[in-house]
Enzyme design. Structure first.
Site, PDB file in Angstrom:
ATOM      1  N   ASP A   1       0.856  -1.195   0.000  1.00 17.28           N
ATOM      2  CA  ASP A   1       0.000   0.000   0.000  1.00 17.28           C
ATOM      3  C   ASP A   1       0.888   1.240   0.000  1.00 17.28           C
ATOM      4  OD1 ASP A   1      -3.224   0.485   1.077  1.00 17.28           O
ATOM      5  OD2 ASP A   1      -1.834   2.170   0.989  1.00 17.28           O
ATOM      6  N   ALA A   2       0.504   2.223  -0.822  1.00 17.32           N
ATOM      7  CA  ALA A   2       1.285   3.458  -0.945  1.00 17.32           C
ATOM      8  C   ALA A   2       0.963   4.451   0.172  1.00 17.32           C
ATOM      9  CB  ALA A   2       1.017   4.099  -2.302  1.00 17.32           C
TER      10      ALA A   2
ATOM     11  N   THR B   1     -15.884  -1.957  -9.831  1.00 13.62           N
ATOM     12  CA  THR B   1     -17.084  -1.284  -9.332  1.00 13.62           C
ATOM     13  C   THR B   1     -18.252  -1.369 -10.315  1.00 13.62           C
ATOM     14  OG1 THR B   1     -17.918   0.942  -8.859  1.00 13.62           O
ATOM     15  CG2 THR B   1     -15.991   0.827 -10.234  1.00 13.62           C
ATOM     16  N   ASP B   2     -19.465  -1.181  -9.786  1.00 21.11           N
ATOM     17  CA  ASP B   2     -20.649  -1.124 -10.655  1.00 21.11           C
ATOM     18  C   ASP B   2     -20.669   0.151 -11.505  1.00 21.11           C
ATOM     19  OD1 ASP B   2     -21.190   0.667  -8.560  1.00 21.11           O
ATOM     20  OD2 ASP B   2     -23.134  -0.194  -8.025  1.00 21.11           O
ATOM     21  N   GLU B   3     -19.872   1.159 -11.099  1.00 18.95           N
ATOM     22  CA  GLU B   3     -19.964   2.468 -11.748  1.00 18.95           C
ATOM     23  C   GLU B   3     -19.487   2.443 -13.201  1.00 18.95           C
ATOM     24  OE1 GLU B   3     -18.959   5.787  -9.291  1.00 18.95           O
ATOM     25  OE2 GLU B   3     -19.234   4.632  -7.455  1.00 18.95           O
TER      26      GLU B   3
ATOM     27  N   TYR C   1     -13.434   8.890 -12.301  1.00 23.03           N
ATOM     28  CA  TYR C   1     -13.190   7.682 -11.506  1.00 23.03           C
ATOM     29  C   TYR C   1     -13.671   6.443 -12.251  1.00 23.03           C
ATOM     30  CZ  TYR C   1     -14.255   3.969  -8.130  1.00 23.03           C
ATOM     31  OH  TYR C   1     -14.370   2.757  -7.511  1.00 23.03           O
ATOM     32  N   SER C   2     -14.952   6.454 -12.676  1.00 24.84           N
ATOM     33  CA  SER C   2     -15.476   5.228 -13.280  1.00 24.84           C
ATOM     34  C   SER C   2     -14.808   4.942 -14.628  1.00 24.84           C
ATOM     35  CB  SER C   2     -17.001   5.266 -13.397  1.00 24.84           C
ATOM     36  OG  SER C   2     -17.443   6.424 -14.037  1.00 24.84           O
ATOM     37  N   ALA C   3     -14.410   6.016 -15.347  1.00 26.48           N
ATOM     38  CA  ALA C   3     -13.710   5.796 -16.618  1.00 26.48           C
ATOM     39  C   ALA C   3     -12.350   5.141 -16.375  1.00 26.48           C
ATOM     40  CB  ALA C   3     -13.540   7.122 -17.355  1.00 26.48           C
ATOM     41  N   SER C   4     -11.682   5.560 -15.280  1.00 24.16           N
ATOM     42  CA  SER C   4     -10.364   4.973 -15.002  1.00 24.16           C
ATOM     43  C   SER C   4     -10.509   3.520 -14.548  1.00 24.16           C
ATOM     44  CB  SER C   4      -9.604   5.813 -13.968  1.00 24.16           C
ATOM     45  OG  SER C   4     -10.246   5.759 -12.708  1.00 24.16           O
ATOM     46  N   LYS C   5     -11.566   3.219 -13.796  1.00 17.74           N
ATOM     47  CA  LYS C   5     -11.793   1.823 -13.401  1.00 17.74           C
ATOM     48  C   LYS C   5     -12.181   0.982 -14.622  1.00 17.74           C
ATOM     49  CE  LYS C   5     -11.720   0.096  -9.861  1.00 17.74           C
ATOM     50  NZ  LYS C   5     -10.623  -0.528  -9.054  1.00 17.74           N
TER      51      LYS C   5
ATOM     52  N   ASN D   1     -30.504   8.256  -1.677  1.00 14.76           N
ATOM     53  CA  ASN D   1     -29.565   8.838  -0.703  1.00 14.76           C
ATOM     54  C   ASN D   1     -30.287   9.462   0.493  1.00 14.76           C
ATOM     55  OD1 ASN D   1     -27.431   8.120  -2.327  1.00 14.76           O
ATOM     56  ND2 ASN D   1     -27.269  10.110  -3.324  1.00 14.76           N
TER      57      ASN D   1
ATOM     58  N   ARG E   1     -23.596  17.085  -7.502  1.00 16.75           N
ATOM     59  CA  ARG E   1     -22.315  16.653  -8.083  1.00 16.75           C
ATOM     60  C   ARG E   1     -22.389  16.798  -9.606  1.00 16.75           C
ATOM     61  NH1 ARG E   1     -20.967  10.513  -6.747  1.00 16.75           N
ATOM     62  NH2 ARG E   1     -19.824  11.329  -4.950  1.00 16.75           N
TER      63      ARG E   1
HETATM   64  P1  NAD Z   1      -9.833   3.359  -0.499  1.00 13.92           P
HETATM   65  O1  NAD Z   1      -9.677   4.661  -1.211  1.00 13.92           O
HETATM   66  O2  NAD Z   1     -10.403   3.336   0.882  1.00 13.92           O
HETATM   67  O3  NAD Z   1      -8.420   2.603  -0.405  1.00 13.92           O
HETATM   68  C1  NAD Z   1      -7.519   2.565  -1.461  1.00 13.92           C
HETATM   69  C2  NAD Z   1      -6.184   2.068  -0.917  1.00 13.92           C
HETATM   70  O4  NAD Z   1      -5.268   1.970  -2.026  1.00 13.92           O
HETATM   71  C3  NAD Z   1      -5.554   3.028   0.099  1.00 13.92           C
HETATM   72  O5  NAD Z   1      -5.061   2.290   1.199  1.00 13.92           O
HETATM   73  C4  NAD Z   1      -4.414   3.675  -0.677  1.00 13.92           C
HETATM   74  O6  NAD Z   1      -3.328   4.066   0.142  1.00 13.92           O
HETATM   75  C5  NAD Z   1      -4.032   2.566  -1.640  1.00 13.92           C
HETATM   76  N1  NAD Z   1      -3.377   3.062  -2.855  1.00 13.92           N
HETATM   77  C6  NAD Z   1      -3.785   4.092  -3.652  1.00 13.92           C
HETATM   78  N2  NAD Z   1      -2.936   4.244  -4.682  1.00 13.92           N
HETATM   79  C7  NAD Z   1      -1.977   3.290  -4.546  1.00 13.92           C
HETATM   80  C8  NAD Z   1      -0.841   2.919  -5.307  1.00 13.92           C
HETATM   81  N3  NAD Z   1      -0.508   3.580  -6.426  1.00 13.92           N
HETATM   82  N4  NAD Z   1      -0.084   1.879  -4.895  1.00 13.92           N
HETATM   83  C9  NAD Z   1      -0.421   1.191  -3.753  1.00 13.92           C
HETATM   84  N5  NAD Z   1      -1.489   1.500  -3.000  1.00 13.92           N
HETATM   85  C10 NAD Z   1      -2.247   2.540  -3.378  1.00 13.92           C
HETATM   86  O7  NAD Z   1     -10.680   2.454  -1.492  1.00 13.92           O
HETATM   87  P2  NAD Z   1     -11.757   1.318  -1.157  1.00 13.92           P
HETATM   88  O8  NAD Z   1     -13.078   1.951  -0.976  1.00 13.92           O
HETATM   89  O9  NAD Z   1     -11.206   0.420  -0.131  1.00 13.92           O
HETATM   90  O10 NAD Z   1     -11.800   0.557  -2.569  1.00 13.92           O
HETATM   91  C11 NAD Z   1     -10.908  -0.515  -2.842  1.00 13.92           C
HETATM   92  C12 NAD Z   1     -11.166  -1.018  -4.252  1.00 13.92           C
HETATM   93  O11 NAD Z   1     -12.523  -1.443  -4.368  1.00 13.92           O
HETATM   94  C13 NAD Z   1     -10.969   0.050  -5.332  1.00 13.92           C
HETATM   95  O12 NAD Z   1     -10.357  -0.554  -6.430  1.00 13.92           O
HETATM   96  C14 NAD Z   1     -12.392   0.496  -5.670  1.00 13.92           C
HETATM   97  O13 NAD Z   1     -12.472   0.940  -6.999  1.00 13.92           O
HETATM   98  C15 NAD Z   1     -13.158  -0.795  -5.456  1.00 13.92           C
HETATM   99  N6  NAD Z   1     -14.567  -0.629  -5.079  1.00 13.92           N
HETATM  100  C16 NAD Z   1     -14.925   0.184  -4.046  1.00 13.92           C
HETATM  101  C17 NAD Z   1     -16.266   0.275  -3.680  1.00 13.92           C
HETATM  102  C18 NAD Z   1     -16.696   1.132  -2.518  1.00 13.92           C
HETATM  103  O14 NAD Z   1     -17.897   1.274  -2.266  1.00 13.92           O
HETATM  104  N7  NAD Z   1     -15.785   1.702  -1.733  1.00 13.92           N
HETATM  105  C19 NAD Z   1     -17.235  -0.440  -4.379  1.00 13.92           C
HETATM  106  C20 NAD Z   1     -16.834  -1.273  -5.441  1.00 13.92           C
HETATM  107  C21 NAD Z   1     -15.500  -1.364  -5.779  1.00 13.92           C
HETATM  108  P1  TYD Z   2     -20.296   8.214  -2.355  1.00 15.23           P
HETATM  109  O1  TYD Z   2     -20.315   7.625  -0.988  1.00 15.23           O
HETATM  110  O2  TYD Z   2     -19.292   9.276  -2.679  1.00 15.23           O
HETATM  111  O3  TYD Z   2     -20.190   6.978  -3.375  1.00 15.23           O
HETATM  112  P2  TYD Z   2     -20.411   6.950  -4.995  1.00 15.23           P
HETATM  113  O4  TYD Z   2     -20.351   8.327  -5.530  1.00 15.23           O
HETATM  114  O5  TYD Z   2     -19.244   6.122  -5.417  1.00 15.23           O
HETATM  115  O6  TYD Z   2     -21.728   6.275  -5.207  1.00 15.23           O
HETATM  116  O7  TYD Z   2     -21.742   8.814  -2.640  1.00 15.23           O
HETATM  117  C1  TYD Z   2     -22.908   8.010  -2.529  1.00 15.23           C
HETATM  118  C2  TYD Z   2     -24.072   8.865  -2.983  1.00 15.23           C
HETATM  119  O8  TYD Z   2     -24.257   9.924  -2.032  1.00 15.23           O
HETATM  120  C3  TYD Z   2     -23.849   9.538  -4.322  1.00 15.23           C
HETATM  121  O9  TYD Z   2     -25.080   9.567  -5.039  1.00 15.23           O
HETATM  122  C4  TYD Z   2     -23.417  10.950  -3.956  1.00 15.23           C
HETATM  123  C5  TYD Z   2     -24.165  11.203  -2.663  1.00 15.23           C
HETATM  124  N1  TYD Z   2     -23.484  12.101  -1.704  1.00 15.23           N
HETATM  125  C6  TYD Z   2     -24.203  13.159  -1.128  1.00 15.23           C
HETATM  126  O10 TYD Z   2     -25.410  13.378  -1.414  1.00 15.23           O
HETATM  127  N2  TYD Z   2     -23.567  13.980  -0.239  1.00 15.23           N
HETATM  128  C7  TYD Z   2     -22.250  13.796   0.093  1.00 15.23           C
HETATM  129  O11 TYD Z   2     -21.705  14.601   0.894  1.00 15.23           O
HETATM  130  C8  TYD Z   2     -21.535  12.696  -0.477  1.00 15.23           C
HETATM  131  C9  TYD Z   2     -20.103  12.450  -0.132  1.00 15.23           C
HETATM  132  C10 TYD Z   2     -22.207  11.867  -1.365  1.00 15.23           C
END
Ligand code: NAD
Ligand code: TYD
Length: 352
Positions: A32-33, A133-135, A159-163, A258, A291
């Site tokens: 982890d970075a 992700t679903d995005e 974000y979703s484009a990069s994923k 939401n 947003r």
């Molecule tokens: P997060 O942002 O909480 O954690 C990301 C972690 O990656 C951090 O610990 C960060 O330090 C590390 N990191 C970032 N860049 C790095 C690099 N270049 N090298 C090494 N480590 C690095 O994210 P999360 O919510 O835990 O999501 C984890 C994964 O799951 C992601 O790939 C995300 O796209 C995917 N995901 C997340 C959700 C969600 O709801 N959070 C849903 C579906 C998929």
């Molecule tokens: P988020 O938790 O950022 O996840 P994602 O954008 O990946 O779905 O946001 C969840 C939903 O909540 C999204 O529709 C944006 C909305 N949102 C708010 O209404 N207020 C906020 O302050 C944040 C962070 C998100």
């Protein structure tokens, strides 16, 4: 033998490592970075037997990753590391391109080079599991069916484009080089160790701090919420039994607007930690500017993973939210630690 987890100090990665050691003893190398989202303290509660090695480094560092793969006889890579917050990707997409696309590409190159050196049996057994992700599928209209694995990719945010780009690279490495990959696309997670920039932990944190609870636009955007440990169980299941090259959608069968999520959180907090003045936390709800490019609805059709691998979520939204609220109330010190410094700058930028 060991597994290599990337991004294991983040929200889902740290829950995954905790879940891993609750289920087995196989060593984990955690690369982890430690960006703003990474927090090694998330792993403080690992059991004593946990064979966990933390490595501070970047997935794009080919020399480091190559060395870790060889030295620790890695049999599987679980790739979580990413920039993960849509709002941040709108303010500054560059990091998302670097980590999610270039970083995943370099990681795939390191893994491919290592995999090519393995003996036939180890080569066959090796796995690269990409967590997505679903995005990537874009946004649904109210009556559209939920996203299936064959849905067209229509990512709308940086974000979703990069994923999406990283998903395509993973797919290509299987198709072109035969790399034994698996991809999971999951809906919105919530639970312990969730960084309070995302909706659920931000609302809990702001509510308790007496601050506004910001709802973007009309608050009618729909997400499909899954308790994080259910996601972790699904990933373990896909790692064990998923078919090579296949994609598995993971979701909670729990679509919520939401505004309704925020009202449920307020009601839970009213019960567990009532305000001193006796009013509901819901009085702190504040509608703010929407947003940019906000996706209206996500919903996952998770029938394939249930049918083929027998996985379905264990938690309901009610039980998962109760656990989550309790965790945040019991872990004020963790919240305090992650909401200092850089966090304040982000809040000032996003909600100014
Ligand atoms: P997060 O942002 O909480 O954690 C990301 C972690 O990656 C951090 O610990 C960060 O330090 C590390 N990191 C970032 N860049 C790095 C690099 N270049 N090298 C090494 N480590 C690095 O994210 P999360 O919510 O835990 O999501 C984890 C994964 O799951 C992601 O790939 C995300 O796209 C995917 N995901 C997340 C959700 C969600 O709801 N959070 C849903 C579906 C998929
Ligand atoms: P988020 O938790 O950022 O996840 P994602 O954008 O990946 O779905 O946001 C969840 C939903 O909540 C999204 O529709 C944006 C909305 N949102 C708010 O209404 N207020 C906020 O302050 C944040 C962070 C998100």
């Amino acid at each position: 033998m060991a597994i290599l987890v990337t991004g294991g100090a983040g929200f889902i990665g740290s829950n995954f490592i905790q879940d891993w050691f609750a289920n087995c003893n196989e060593p984990v190398i955690n690369l982890d970075a430690l960006t703003y989202a990474g927090n090694p303290n998330n792993l403080n509660t690992l059991p004593a037997h946990a064979a966990h090695t933390f490595v501070h480094g970047n997935i794009a560092d080919r020399e480091l990753v190559g060395e870790l793969l060889t030295r620790h006889t890695i049999r599987a890579v679980i790739h979580f590391a990413a920039e993960s917050h849509v709002d941040r990707s709108i303010h500054g997409p560059e990091e998302f391109i670097q980590t999610n696309i270039v970083g995943t590409f370099r990681l795939l190159e390191s893994v491919r080079a290592h995999w090519n050196t393995l003996e036939p049996a180890a080569k066959t057994a090796f796995r690269f599991l990409h967590v997505s992700t679903d995005e990537v599928y874009g946004s649904l209209a109210p009556t559209d069916p939920a996203f299936s694995e064959t849905n067209r990719y229509e990512p709308n945010s940086p974000y979703s484009a990069s994923k999406a780009a990283s998903d395509h690279l993973v797919r290509a490495y299987h198709h072109t080089y035969g790399l034994p990959v698996l991809t999971t696309n999951c809906s919105n997670n919530y639970g312990p160790y969730h960084f309070p920039e995302k909706l659920i932990p931000l609302v809990i944190h702001n509510a308790l701090a007496g601050k506004p609870l910001p709802i973007y636009g009309d608050g009618q955007q729909i997400r499909d919420w899954l308790y994080v440990r259910d996601h972790c169980g699904a990933i373990r299941r896909v790692l064990d039994a998923g078919q090579l090259g296949q994609v598995y959608n993971i979701g909670g069968w729990n679509e919520m607007a939401n505004i309704d999520v925020v009202k449920i959180l307020c009601a839970a907090l009213d019960k567990e930690s009532p305000r001193a003045d006796g009013k509901s936390y819901a009085t702190q709800i504040t509608f703010v500017k929407d947003r940019a490019g906000h996706d209206r609805r996500y919903a996952m059709d998770a029938r394939k993973i249930e049918r083929e691998l027998g996985w379905k979520p264990a938690e309901t939204f009610t039980s998962g939210i109760a656990k989550t609220v309790r965790w945040y109330l019991d872990n004020a010190a963790w919240v305090q630690q992650v909401t200092s410094g850089e966090y304040r700058k982000w809040i000032a930028t996003n909600y100014s």
